[in-house]
Write a protein that holds these residues in place. Structure first.
Motif, PDB file in Angstrom:
ATOM      1  N   PHE A 165       0.850  -1.130   0.083  1.00  0.00           N
ATOM      2  CA  PHE A 165       0.109  -0.002   0.029  1.00  0.00           C
ATOM      3  C   PHE A 165       0.725   1.402  -0.118  1.00  0.00           C
ATOM      4  CE2 PHE A 165      -2.013   3.364   2.590  1.00  0.00           C
ATOM      5  CZ  PHE A 165      -3.246   3.690   1.603  1.00  0.00           C
ATOM      6  N   PRO A 174      -3.112   3.946  -7.508  1.00  0.00           N
ATOM      7  CA  PRO A 174      -4.356   3.660  -6.821  1.00  0.00           C
ATOM      8  C   PRO A 174      -4.067   2.668  -5.958  1.00  0.00           C
ATOM      9  CG  PRO A 174      -4.864   3.386  -9.140  1.00  0.00           C
ATOM     10  CD  PRO A 174      -3.443   3.502  -9.051  1.00  0.00           C
ATOM     11  N   ILE A 176      -5.846   0.415  -2.120  1.00  0.00           N
ATOM     12  CA  ILE A 176      -6.910   0.250  -0.869  1.00  0.00           C
ATOM     13  C   ILE A 176      -6.232  -0.139   0.077  1.00  0.00           C
ATOM     14  CG2 ILE A 176      -9.022  -0.920  -0.349  1.00  0.00           C
ATOM     15  CD1 ILE A 176      -9.754  -1.192  -3.267  1.00  0.00           C
ATOM     16  N   SER A 178      -5.809  -0.095   4.737  1.00  0.00           N
ATOM     17  CA  SER A 178      -6.898  -0.416   5.930  1.00  0.00           C
ATOM     18  C   SER A 178      -7.792   0.481   6.309  1.00  0.00           C
ATOM     19  CB  SER A 178      -5.836  -0.655   6.995  1.00  0.00           C
ATOM     20  OG  SER A 178      -5.273   0.227   7.368  1.00  0.00           O
ATOM     21  N   GLY A 179      -7.335   1.670   6.002  1.00  0.00           N
ATOM     22  CA  GLY A 179      -8.418   2.974   6.285  1.00  0.00           C
ATOM     23  C   GLY A 179      -7.624   3.800   7.231  1.00  0.00           C
TER      24      GLY A 179
END
Ligand SMILES: N[C@@H](CCC(=O)N[C@@H](CS)C(=O)NCC(=O)O)C(=O)O
Length: 200
Positions: A165, A174, A176, A178-179
């Motif tokens: 990431f 781009p 995604i 873990s937030g």
């Protein structure tokens, strides 16, 4: 990074640089590592200060940040020194490759049987390692296969979704996560806002 605005935050024009939630500027890898340690009460990436594990973590981060990182300096100079002759560059490259090989031998001997530098979970030491170890590919400084423990550690960390990431974000691709990452702010905006806050 080589701008007057950045220079106001770090006069040595180096990364890494941390701006805390209160707008304080903190430079130097070791200082930032200790800042993170002090804010990791759950001990997800560090150990309780004062324990043997914490001492060993500091030892690894210090070695990686000084001896290991410093070994690459002649290779960077060979690449960046505009006034150097080809003969001087070759001398620098020769010394650089020798220093990098020596530090690799030392790190290879330090690594135990665990999956990571300090046992079976990734810590700050692995993060510092992963940031610098990849310079070997860039400079083609040593043959990674001569250091099987280092190579295995690199491959394990580089397969980690968190590492992938971070790499994608670094490359502007781009990704995604873990937030946990709240967003990406352009450097120019950070410099403008922080400089204004520091001047106020
Ligand atoms: N002692 C500093 C050294 C930082 C350092 O060497 N940073 C490199 C990148 S890893 C840098 O910014 N170099 C600037 C340049 O090459 O122009 C620390 O540990 O944070």
């Amino acid at each position: 990074m080589r701008t007057e605005a950045y220079k106001r935050l770090n006069g040595r024009l180096e990364t890494p640089l941390l701006i805390t939630g209160e707008g304080r500027v903190l430079t130097e890898t070791m200082a930032i590592a200790l800042w993170l340690e002090a804010r990791d009460p759950e001990r997800r990436i560090t150990f309780e200060p004062g324990t043997p594990e914490a001492d060993r973590l500091h030892q690894y981060v210090a070695f990686l940040n000084t001896g290991f990182t410093g070994a690459f300096t002649p290779l960077w100079v060979a690449l960046e020194a505009e006034e150097a002759s080809e003969e001087e560059r070759e001398t620098l490259r020769k010394f650089g490759r020798g220093f990098v090989a020596k530090r690799h031998e030392q790190l290879e001997a330090m690594i135990g049987d665990g999956n990571y530098l300090l046992g079976d979970k990734p810590t700050l030491a692995d993060a510092v390692f992963a940031g610098v170890a990849r310079w070997v590919d860039f400079h083609e400084a040593v043959n990674p296969h001569d250091y099987p423990r280092i190579l295995a550690l690199r491959q394990r960390i580089e397969a980690d979704p968190a590492f992938r990431f971070a790499l994608a974000i670094e490359d502007g691709k781009p990704a995604i996560g873990s937030g946990a990452m709240k967003g990406l702010i352009p450097l120019a905006d950070v410099l403008r806002e922080t400089s204004a806050a520091l001047a106020a």
